[in-house]
Design an enzyme around this catalytic site. Structure first.
Site, PDB file in Angstrom:
ATOM      1  N   SER A  47       0.828  -1.210   0.000  1.00 16.24           N
ATOM      2  CA  SER A  47       0.000   0.000   0.000  1.00 16.24           C
ATOM      3  C   SER A  47       0.866   1.265   0.000  1.00 16.24           C
ATOM      4  O   SER A  47       0.376   2.351  -0.279  1.00 16.24           O
ATOM      5  CB  SER A  47      -0.935   0.002   1.207  1.00 16.24           C
ATOM      6  OG  SER A  47      -0.173   0.033   2.399  1.00 16.24           O
ATOM      7  N   HIS A  48       2.147   1.141   0.336  1.00 18.20           N
ATOM      8  CA  HIS A  48       3.055   2.293   0.267  1.00 18.20           C
ATOM      9  C   HIS A  48       4.136   2.084  -0.789  1.00 18.20           C
ATOM     10  O   HIS A  48       5.174   2.727  -0.753  1.00 18.20           O
ATOM     11  CB  HIS A  48       3.692   2.569   1.632  1.00 18.20           C
ATOM     12  CG  HIS A  48       2.744   3.207   2.587  1.00 18.20           C
ATOM     13  ND1 HIS A  48       1.886   2.477   3.371  1.00 18.20           N
ATOM     14  CD2 HIS A  48       2.478   4.508   2.864  1.00 18.20           C
ATOM     15  CE1 HIS A  48       1.158   3.307   4.106  1.00 18.20           C
ATOM     16  NE2 HIS A  48       1.491   4.532   3.816  1.00 18.20           N
ATOM     17  N   ASP A 188      -7.673   0.330   3.697  1.00 19.20           N
ATOM     18  CA  ASP A 188      -8.191  -1.007   4.015  1.00 19.20           C
ATOM     19  C   ASP A 188      -9.716  -1.035   3.984  1.00 19.20           C
ATOM     20  O   ASP A 188     -10.318  -2.034   3.581  1.00 19.20           O
ATOM     21  CB  ASP A 188      -7.707  -1.456   5.405  1.00 19.20           C
ATOM     22  CG  ASP A 188      -6.275  -1.942   5.361  1.00 19.20           C
ATOM     23  OD1 ASP A 188      -5.785  -2.253   4.256  1.00 19.20           O
ATOM     24  OD2 ASP A 188      -5.644  -1.996   6.425  1.00 19.20           O
TER      25      ASP A 188
END
Lengths: 343, 343
Positions: A47-48, A188
């Site tokens: 996600s990063h 999320d």
């Protein structure tokens, strides 16, 4: 269709940096942003990782970041080091301030870095780890967007406000945590919506303030802080210290400024650095005493935070970073035209 | 049998202070300890009120505090102010360090007070409020006894490790929180046991590491941190910063040293003070901006932490502090003989 590849962290950073340069970022912004994004990809923190490149480019295209700005260091020799990012990505501002923060923490025992007017897209742990690499302990926090209701409330006011901490270890990866002060990160919740999975109880409220496990209702309503009133209090502390105190935008103001949660927030950040030697002042070896604690945690079968990231990092160093065909395709597309149809 | 009475905070502090003087405490220890205990009673914080007097006296009788010790200030002009309590109660050490902490925070923008070798019986909020009264923001933390398992673990290792923060407000009580990083304070688990009430799910594990709602099994096993792995990480941070880093006892070492959780723990404490004006550096009024945040929290029906305490404080100022017959009886008994049969 592109083929899946395996790439070294260095080669991937080079490639991502060139995309940002082509998109008009200054060399410092392009390099530091690429390094941070590749650190996420390397640590299997998807996600990063390179997924974030397009979000950065969208923020540039929207004019909500100053791609050529040079962050300005304001240093009066005191333990409070300041960097005015002048609208640049936070990674560039942090890079400018880091050597001075480290020097001041060693000199005074304790120092703070205030970053103002930056655009933030990254996790806090890359910054924390840059400080622990210098043998210092570190704490960092920043607001984000108003998407979280305070405990006992019903409407978005606080951000997912990350809180991060690190402690240096001599022969091991540092002790590092970095978490959202909401029960769940907003990404999320979005993922639950896409996959049609209900949220765990206690994650969010709908727009009327009633508990909901429906991700779409949660996104229209408000997320909840972790740990009830305790997490809510910590999140509020972050708004106070890393927004009101440093003269930068609260999560509510950041959302008002951007009008969307799909671009990188424009705001500030507060980072503290501690010299354990200076604080210990000869009362034992702080690092050895910390090891005793870590071994006791591991000895009862519990994990230290970030262990999974460090394991992925070792794999990436030994074997390279695996990229799927879709990921390679995305990189090639951005290499052809960083802003796509808009450019 | 004694009669219930209503007493002013000042008169009660005087009375408690005399008990401590008679028990052999130095004037500074007696006065500061009495002031802190009466602040708890005044704020209807019964678990930190006059109920604590006997615990303090037990700790004196056990030789685990140095009642005549004079805390020693170690000040080199840096932002790290140090007080060696030399075994005194923490309240005395804090009183010695406070003016220097405040001066250093104003001078440098940021300062820390390290307290070493103190015996701790009080909440952290009286210290936080003494700093916010000077127009500074404050953060405080300390370890306690090993009674809490790390997330994913099963045995006591961390303490209930309180974390506290305060922000000064001009025309209102400060924003203050002070909470245990365990789900429940140990005294509350004890109270559940006495009253035969089960614990909420997720509060504790038994001695085999299995979840339990039985308070007796919880006391024999381990309590759990609030907020799962996030609270566990914060509690670990407190062991690192306020024990390993400052050269003082971790919660495990404090329990080993005392051999019991019924006496005040001997350890250290870390307190940070921030000058909002210095951090804001002319970028708006940090206090006005904080008020906007507080009003937004209150405006959606949520409470600010400590509001109940401040309401009780107003009542106590207007009407005095009500003491039950049993409480008056206890005071009279301690006035006759502070150490009871042992003395």
């Amino acid at each position: 269709m592109a083929q899946p590849i395996t790439v070294s962290p260095e080669a991937l950073a080079e490639r991502v940096s060139r995309i940002f340069l082509a998109a008009g970022l200054s060399p410092l912004q392009a390099e530091t942003l690429a390094a941070t994004i590749v650190a996420g990809e390397r640590d299997a923190c998807k996600s990063h990782g390179i997924y974030r490149i397009e979000g950065c480019l969208r923020t540039v295209a929207a004019g909500k970041v100053q791609p050529q700005a040079e962050p300005e260091l304001q240093d009066d020799g005191s333990p409070v080091v300041r960097v005015d990012a002048k609208g640049a990505f936070s990674t560039a501002a942090f890079a400018v301030g880091l050597p001075v923060l480290v020097a001041r923490a060693r000199q005074h025992g304790l120092a703070a870095m205030v970053v103002n007017s930056c655009t933030h897209i990254s996790a806090l742990w890359p910054e924390i780890e840059a400080i622990t690499a210098e043998g210092l302990a570190a704490m960092a926090m920043c607001p984000s967007y108003a998407t979280v209701a305070p405990a006992g409330g019903s409407a978005p006011l606080l951000g997912t406000n990350p809180f991060a901490f690190g402690w240096p270890r001599k022969d091991a990866s540092p002790y590092v945590f970095d978490f959202a002060t909401s029960v769940m990160a907003r990404g999320d919740v979005e993922l639950h919506r896409i996959e049609g999975r209900p949220l765990p109880e206690g994650t969010a409220v709908d727009r009327d303030g009633n508990p909901t496990t429906d991700p779409a209702e949660a996104l229209a309503g408000a997320m909840l802080p972790f740990g009830g009133h305790k997490g809510s209090a910590i999140s509020t502390m972050i708004e106070l210290l890393a927004a009101a105190m440093i003269g930068d935008l609260t999560s509510t103001e950041a959302l008002d400024y951007l009008g969307t949660t799909t671009l990188g927030p424009h705001h500030g950040e507060l980072i503290l650095a501690f010299s354990p030697e200076r604080f210990a002042a000869g009362r034992g070896d702080p690092f050895a005493r910390a090891e005793t604690l870590f071994q006791a945690i591991l000895g009862q079968g519990a994990r230290l935070p970030s262990q999974r990231r460090f394991e992925a990092r070792k794999r990436a160093a030994a074997e390279g970073i695996p990229l799927t065909a879709e990921e390679v395709e995305m990189l090639e597309r951005l290499e052809r035209a960083p802003f796509g149809a808009q450019a």
